[in-house]
Design an enzyme around this catalytic site. Structure first.
Site, PDB file in Angstrom:
ATOM      1  N   GLU A  89      -1.778 -15.117   5.658  1.00  0.00           N
ATOM      2  CA  GLU A  89      -0.787 -14.172   5.242  1.00  0.00           C
ATOM      3  C   GLU A  89      -0.403 -13.404   6.257  1.00  0.00           C
ATOM      4  O   GLU A  89      -0.942 -12.729   7.101  1.00  0.00           O
ATOM      5  CB  GLU A  89      -1.491 -13.241   4.228  1.00  0.00           C
ATOM      6  N   ASP A 119      -0.711   0.014   0.604  1.00  0.00           N
ATOM      7  CA  ASP A 119      -1.456  -0.268   1.713  1.00  0.00           C
ATOM      8  C   ASP A 119      -2.275   0.832   1.968  1.00  0.00           C
ATOM      9  O   ASP A 119      -1.728   2.004   1.991  1.00  0.00           O
ATOM     10  CB  ASP A 119      -0.913  -0.965   2.850  1.00  0.00           C
TER      11      ASP A 119
END
Length: 258
Positions: free
Chosen positions: A46, A57
């Site tokens: 990723e 995040d």
């Protein structure tokens, strides 16, 4: 071979799947981390496209995005770097927020991904009921758009996510943001069981997988793991590709023990 073909083939041999994460542009020569990931036995990689407001995040990935942007990283520059990487033998999955997709338009964005050698995409702030346009454009470009499911996802929507996701279903182990945690969330097992009941697509468990023991436990529920914050904390602390390889190799061994 698509991301899903690759992951299915490896899963069907009994292999636990490993997808490490790196923020694109985080350091000079950052693509050497991709080579280290591949050498450690990653099944997919990723690559985060830095964004100024990464709402899902946690602190570590936010810091990584800020550091990459401060170095001048952009979607175009990250993809240009990826286009120069050859011979990894591991599919690349880009991840970013929908604002960056809309900036160029889904068609141009997916075409740019494909030219850079990217074959998968994660857009964590894109809900399944708004995914029609991007899903169609991505499929036409040969990009597997993987969708996310969380412990709070109701059963009808979970079934739609599992049906429409491509490549894999990204199972978010808990409600909250990315980041390292002391243990695997209790909700992880229940969520992956719910996904498995409606789909045989590979299931990768993320958010909080930080240690070999957690990877081993996650493997009991899911087909594999996504490891982001634990990698990026090391990179932010100065770890080079060889150091990260050592860490991921330990996770690889843990996954292989199941």
């Amino acid at each position: 071979m698509t991301v899903e073909d690759r992951l299915r083939a490896r899963r069907d041999t009994g292999r636990g799947l490993l997808m490490p994460y790196v923020t694109g542009g985080i350091a000079p020569g950052w693509t050497r981390y991709l080579e280290a990931f591949a050498a450690a036995g990653a099944d997919a990689i990723e690559v985060g496209l830095p964004f100024s407001d990464p709402t899902l995040d946690g602190v570590t990935i936010q810091r990584a995005s800020e550091a990459a942007l401060a170095r001048g990283a952009s979607t175009r520059r990250v993809l240009a770097d990826l286009a120069e990487v050859a011979g990894l033998g591991v599919p690349l999955v880009a991840s970013t927020y929908y604002n960056l997709v809309l900036h160029d338009g889904p068609g141009a964005f997916c075409a740019a991904l494909r030219r850079a050698g990217v074959s998968g995409l994660i857009v964590p702030d894109l809900p399944v009921h708004e995914a029609d346009e991007l899903a169609g454009v991505a499929a036409a470009a040969g990009i597997d758009l993987a969708l996310l499911a969380s412990p709070a996802t109701p059963d009808p929507r979970l079934g739609e996510i599992a049906r429409r996701s491509r490549g894999f279903v990204y199972a978010v182990s808990l409600m909250g943001t990315t980041g390292e945690r002391a243990g695997l969330a209790a909700s992880a097992g229940e969520l992956t069981a719910r996904i498995r009941s409606v789909s045989d697509r590979p299931v990768l468990l993320g958010f909080g997988i930080s240690t070999p023991d957690q990877a081993r436990e996650a493997r009991r529920h899911a087909d594999g793991v996504v490891v982001g914050a634990a990698v990026m904390r090391r990179v932010l602390d100065g770890a080079g590709p060889d150091d990260v390889l050592t860490f991921l190799a330990a996770l690889r061994r843990a996954l292989d023990q199941e």
